[in-house]
Scaffold this active site. Sequence first.
Site, PDB file in Angstrom:
ATOM      1  N   CYS A 406      -2.042   8.807  -1.407  1.00  0.00           N
ATOM      2  CA  CYS A 406      -0.799   8.327  -1.998  1.00  0.00           C
ATOM      3  C   CYS A 406      -0.524   8.930  -3.362  1.00  0.00           C
ATOM      4  O   CYS A 406       0.607   9.314  -3.668  1.00  0.00           O
ATOM      5  CB  CYS A 406      -0.812   6.815  -2.082  1.00  0.00           C
ATOM      6  SG  CYS A 406      -2.195   6.160  -3.018  1.00  0.00           S
ATOM      7  N   HIS A 450      -2.532   1.583  -4.619  1.00  0.00           N
ATOM      8  CA  HIS A 450      -1.482   2.486  -4.141  1.00  0.00           C
ATOM      9  C   HIS A 450      -0.767   3.102  -5.331  1.00  0.00           C
ATOM     10  O   HIS A 450      -0.861   2.603  -6.452  1.00  0.00           O
ATOM     11  CB  HIS A 450      -0.501   1.678  -3.282  1.00  0.00           C
ATOM     12  CG  HIS A 450       0.453   2.514  -2.506  1.00  0.00           C
ATOM     13  ND1 HIS A 450       0.041   3.534  -1.672  1.00  0.00           N
ATOM     14  CD2 HIS A 450       1.815   2.498  -2.418  1.00  0.00           C
ATOM     15  CE1 HIS A 450       1.092   4.089  -1.129  1.00  0.00           C
ATOM     16  NE2 HIS A 450       2.189   3.478  -1.562  1.00  0.00           N
ATOM     17  N   ASP A 466       8.924   5.426  -2.077  1.00  0.00           N
ATOM     18  CA  ASP A 466       7.521   5.633  -1.730  1.00  0.00           C
ATOM     19  C   ASP A 466       7.384   6.808  -0.770  1.00  0.00           C
ATOM     20  O   ASP A 466       7.644   6.670   0.429  1.00  0.00           O
ATOM     21  CB  ASP A 466       6.956   4.365  -1.091  1.00  0.00           C
ATOM     22  CG  ASP A 466       5.446   4.448  -0.940  1.00  0.00           C
ATOM     23  OD1 ASP A 466       4.877   5.527  -1.219  1.00  0.00           O
ATOM     24  OD2 ASP A 466       4.842   3.430  -0.548  1.00  0.00           O
TER      25      ASP A 466
END
Lengths: 664, 320
Positions: A406, A450, A466
């Site tokens: 991520c 994250h 995202d």
Amino acid sequence: MSLLTIPRETLVWLMVAQVLVILPHLAHLPLWIVALWLGCGLWRVRIYRMQASYPPGWLKGLAMLVVGAGVYLSHDGLVGLDAGVTLLIAAFILKLVEMRSRRDAVVVIFLGFFAVATSYLFEDGLLAGLFSLLPILALLAAMIGLQQSRLFGRPWPAVRLAGGLLLQAVPLMLVLFVFFPRVGPLWSLPQAQTRGTTGLAEEMAPGDIAELSQSGELAFRASFSGELPPRAALYWRALTFEQFDGRRWARGPSSHVMRAPAWTPQGAPLDYSVVMQPSGQPWLFALDVPELPGGEAQLMGDFHLQRSRPVEAALMYRVRSWPAAVRQPRLPQSVARAGLQLPAQGNPRSRAWAAELKATHPTPQAVVEALLRHFNQAPYVYTLKPPPVGEDIVDGFLFDTRRGFCIHYAGAMTFVLRAAGIPSRVVVGYQGGELNEAGNYVSVRQLDAHAWVEYWLAGRGWVRVDPTFQVAPERIEQGLVEAVPEERALFDDSAIALLRYRDIGWLNDLRLKWEGINYGWQRWVLGYQGDEQLALIQRWFGSVDYRALGAGVVGALAIGMAVLALVLFKPWRNVRDRQREGYARFEQALARHGVRRQPGEGPRAFGERAAQRLPERAEAILAFVRQYEAQRYAGQTADSVALDRALRRVCRQLRWRAARSRGE
Amino acid sequence: MSRFSRHRDRWLDKRIPRAKSVVLSQRSIFILPTRMGVAFLIVLGLILLAAINYQNSLAYAMCFLLGSVYAVAILHTWRNLAGLRLQSGRTHPIFAGEQAHPWVRLESRSRAHQAVALGWQRAAMTLDDVPARGACEIELALQSERRGWLRPERLRVESRFPLGLFVAWSWVDLDIAVLVYPRPLEGEAPTVQGGEGDEEGARVVGVGADDYRGLVAWQRGDSLQRLHWKAYSRGRGLLVKDFAALAGSDLLLSFDALGGDPEARLSLLCHLVLAASDAQQRFTLQLPGRTLGPGEGAEHQERCLQALALHGAPAERAAA
């Protein structure tokens, strides 16, 4: 106390208590303490068996010096909580050896109580709390042993009595626990070192967050008063990274601004409370945009929550979040500058691509959408094991390897957005969490760590996006473990245990139940501090009137004591002493006729004297006295009927005499 | 005795009147924390400080738990004395300077009473357990100094059971009274006090060989001191030397006939009474205003010793 020696059961219980007191401390005590403990324990047993004598004075002095030096070396000094606790335990161990008199034993017992209290500063889980009842029980049993009259009793009655005392104390304790006013710390004290806490840090290279994601350790839990939001909406902000030096992302200036920027609440708010595990860091976790009615933390310039002190113990706070709020619709120059900062050189391919995107797309929003489309369509792979890239990490990731985690996606996207002139930053925190439907709460673990992106658009303010969702939507919708099924080997033990449980239905249910109990413990016991107390009392009594409350508490305590006294004394079971009552009536009857018992005169002497004074009634009087004496002193079974009969005879005859003397 | 203790005693006399048998009740039991109890509170204070400063709920809980145990201990300590019956027994008379051993019976009417201490001084208490619905007897020691009635001060009964944090105690007056005879002092018995016009008796003291009359067969009750061992060894059976018991020549032990300090005279008379009794001699004891005898035997001796013990004392206890 006239007896100065220490009874055997006290010694037994003290040795047991010592084991029970020290066990929970072992995790943070240096190893040599264990050696000291074993040596001293053996010595004490040998003293008891008369195989060894008490340590001489010089040895005690030497032992204290050695312990002092040991603590100094193990903890780099004699100050601090760990050093203090080590000293306390060492004193507890040494004092047990040199203990001779009952007074020494009392000192050891009190040291033990204090050592139990300090163990809570390191470990305050439900199991630790329950376990600590055992040393308390053993110490109380030792105290009882000290008071017993016999030197060699059996140890069990003492511990049974101690258990009874503890049970009877529980109701009073609950009243005190709920109502005793909680105030803030009076002064700051050294805190327990947070050992090996994993979690987000001030600055992160891509590899750090991947490592974090391999741990199943709990980060925090949040329970919602309303319906649980969908998993994909749970973006728990911790920090923003605004500064990029070509390799690492770090906090920027706006995350140090102590004032929240302008924002407008919109949509429906979410109310929830968070119980955070100790992180050793000062920031709290919340959904955007948080308001803290309790004022535990400050909303900073980048919308993250920061406290003045690091979170060293479990912390509970209530939050109201406005997920649809418009954040900072007008961007100050300084923030814009920070949101566009890039290293002077490096990653030329990415910069060129950004320029191309900017040229081909009319609006910033279109650039963002193009980027997301790219992540979605190009062959990117979501993995915890990204291959090494070269000097230009963004170029290497975007154009060569296309495998990453991520933080790679978020970092690369921010880089490209900035290069295209769109203010943006990396947000780190946690995403998702394990929903516990039964308890209406979410458990968020380190593997939920994250990173995502937020960019700024004129009029709309900061917008969350995202990129990971485009590559691996299952990461957002289900979780990390589902996103990288073939990389299970990377996870640490706690995470693997978690995975195993998940595969077995009933075991997972059990685990979730246990989690629920623990969470309740954290929320209702550990988190029961100032605000929680006020909230609870308000819920029960409507308003908080301290005077009425104080009176109520005192009243409750008094009633509790009274009930306990009734249970203990059982006044309804009091046997009446019929013999004494009868004897008292006998004395009264004779006194009316001028025969008074002399002080110190026993029943027989009195009866004989009375018989001499009242010769006509002598037989009845002596019969009563004989009956009384037989029942009272000769161990004959009490027969109140016979005694009553004898007494009635005396009284009747005396009345008759009185009547006759009046008739004369 | 200070004014305070006089006040206290008067108050106690009203609150816990003197009696041979006393049942401890709420009127008679007092309770206060011990030094250990105060130290315990200090430890609790320290734990509370730690709880406040570290905002630690478990430390709070432990502090409250131990605080509640402290409160519960009040009831337990108090209960350990409540309902206990104390009863004093008859104590044999002693001679001045000896130790009396009055005993006290502790009796439980329902529950057991553990570690009950009894004594006159806090430093020397006797500790014992009373089983449920049972009893135990504790023998105490009491040093006597003067003749007369020895009436000790109030007896302290206390208990710190179960935790030693509190001491519950009571001061009871179990009406313990020990008759103390004068200390027997050996001394030369003065012979006839001649020339004083004292015509009452031929001799003040006259236990001697002069009165030896012959040997008679031993009877139960004869003193072994008068056994004629030589005759026994010669196989003539148990014979005792029979001393003169001539009418009119009874021994007269007279206070007025002796000289010196009255207490010394009483001590000497005590010795003479014992000696005369040992010798199974009939004797008369003459004290100012009182004459006992002539008589002999244990009862007479007891009456004489009692008269000596109480000589000059107000006659309040004559009946006892």
